[in-house]
Design an enzyme around this catalytic site. Structure first.
Site, short mmCIF file in Angstrom:
data_model
loop_
_atom_site.label_atom_id
_atom_site.label_comp_id
_atom_site.label_asym_id
_atom_site.label_seq_id
_atom_site.Cartn_x
_atom_site.Cartn_y
_atom_site.Cartn_z
N ARG A 1 8.73 -36.88 -57.25
CA ARG A 1 8.03 -38.09 -56.79
C ARG A 1 8.69 -39.30 -57.44
NH1 ARG A 1 2.56 -36.38 -55.93
NH2 ARG A 1 2.65 -34.50 -54.63
N ILE B 1 -3.79 -40.38 -44.03
CA ILE B 1 -3.43 -39.84 -42.72
C ILE B 1 -4.49 -40.19 -41.68
CG2 ILE B 1 -2.94 -37.75 -41.40
CD1 ILE B 1 -0.72 -38.66 -43.34
N CYS C 1 4.28 -33.24 -43.73
CA CYS C 1 5.21 -34.30 -43.35
C CYS C 1 6.65 -33.89 -43.62
CB CYS C 1 4.88 -35.60 -44.07
SG CYS C 1 4.88 -35.48 -45.88
N THR C 2 6.90 -33.22 -44.76
CA THR C 2 8.26 -32.83 -45.09
C THR C 2 8.74 -31.66 -44.22
OG1 THR C 2 7.32 -31.56 -46.94
CG2 THR C 2 8.27 -33.71 -47.45
N ARG D 1 -21.41 -34.23 -46.08
CA ARG D 1 -20.67 -33.56 -47.14
C ARG D 1 -20.32 -32.12 -46.80
NH1 ARG D 1 -20.26 -36.00 -51.99
NH2 ARG D 1 -21.36 -37.98 -52.24
#
Length: 339
Positions: A236, A13, A155-156, A81
């Site tokens: 998937r 992304i 996204c979904t 980090r």
């Protein structure tokens, strides 16, 4: 005003956000000032330039020490980090796009703010104590200046929420089920290897693999009235990009399939232009690669049973469409001001 942005996490992304910014011609509106990523700078430059799903980046990309040069723009590279070490105050960052997929609760957002950022946008569903969850095109108008820690959902969720809204507004949804047919992701294995989810121990390229999904919760987050009225499952599949969603809803008003398609096509050309698209071409998943819409309705697959059960098939490029919505939401967050 140009929004000064930092990206935390330069994976799928994060890199697509940078590509989408340049390809969409919005560099006058958003400037990427810095990127924090634990990987080495040479690898960051290489993967930005060359991408298996989206091809070669049209802009010149090179790395000079701890700087990423994209065209004529210089982006500072960081390898911190911990969030408290990030120099957002020094860099006058307006919005941090946290694309790590790791951080997502209020404590993480507050850490970015303490480091000097004015606002934070997570590229994935966040905890319930965030200031807002945005599905651009549906509820971004709810944003206020005091909303400093925001999630861009998933996204979904971005794919299915606009279609659910359209069907609910027109016909009144009683309940629904969703099946996500999602391309393989980085949390799967190239060959069989250990994973806490035993199904994800198996080679991603060789099987259709059921996985857990929180999409039903994501729907309820945006539309609380659907609590306990939606269920979702996910599989998937052995492709590397693009997702299809099978949406089935029971509605109050009787309707025909052609009426559903007329509704969705009209929305694609009107109120949801740029967010929802509509097609009746005989296309397959690869044809939606690099499509910037959140949702593309496949009108050839719309079905209605008994006048009240609607089934639709909705496509999305789960990387590119979502990256473009990250940019949209960033601008919406900036437009309401900073407190």
């Amino acid at each position: 005003m140009t929004v000064r942005v930092a990206i935390n996490g330069f994976g799928r992304i994060g890199r697509n956000v940078v590509r989408a910014l340049y390809e969409s011609g919005r560099r006058a509106e958003i400037s990427v000032v810095a990127i924090n990523e634990l990987a080495d700078a040479a690898g960051m430059a290489h993967l930005l330039k060359y991408d298996t799903s989206h091809g070669r980046f049209a802009w010149d990309v090179r790395q000079e020490r701890e700087q990423l040069i994209v065209g004529d723009d210089t982006i500072r590279i960081l390898h911190e980090r911990t969030l408290d070490a990030l120099p957002w105050r020094e860099l006058s960052i307006d919005v941090v796009l946290d694309c790590t997929g790791v951080y997502g609760n209020r404590e993480h957002g507050e850490a970015h703010l303490a480091a000097g950022a004015k606002k934070v946008l997570f590229s994935h569903p966040g905890s319930h104590d965030l200031d807002a969850t945005v599905v651009f095109g549906v509820n971004q108008e709810q944003l206020r200046a005091e909303h400093r820690i925001v999630s861009n959902a998933s996204c979904t969720t971005n794919c299915i929420i606009p279609v659910i809204k359209l069907l609910d507004d027109a016909y009144g949804i009683e309940s629904g089920t969703v099946t996500t047919i999602h391309s393989a992701m980085h949390d799967q294995q190239v060959i069989d290897a250990y994973h806490s989810d035993l199904r994800r121990t198996r080679a991603a390229s060789q099987s259709i693999i059921p996985v857990d999904t929180k999409l039903a919760a994501g729907i309820t987050r945006i539309f609380p009235q659907f609590n306990d009225r939606f269920e979702a499952i996910a599989v998937r599949v052995p492709t590397i990009n693009v997702t299809a969603i099978d949406l089935s809803v029971t509605v109050k008003k009787p309707v025909k399939a052609n009426e559903v398609n007329q509704l969705l096509q009209k929305a694609a050309h009107g109120a949801f232009h740029g967010i929802v698209d509509y097609t009746e071409l005989p296309l397959v998943s690869i044809d939606f690669n690099h499509d910037p819409h959140s949702a593309i309705v496949d009108g050839t697959q719309t079905r209605v049973s008994g006048a009240h059960l609607i089934k639709t098939l909705v496509w999305c490029d789960n990387e590119w469409g979502f990256a473009n919505r990250m940019l949209d939401t960033t601008l919406a967050m900036a437009a309401v001001g900073f407190k």
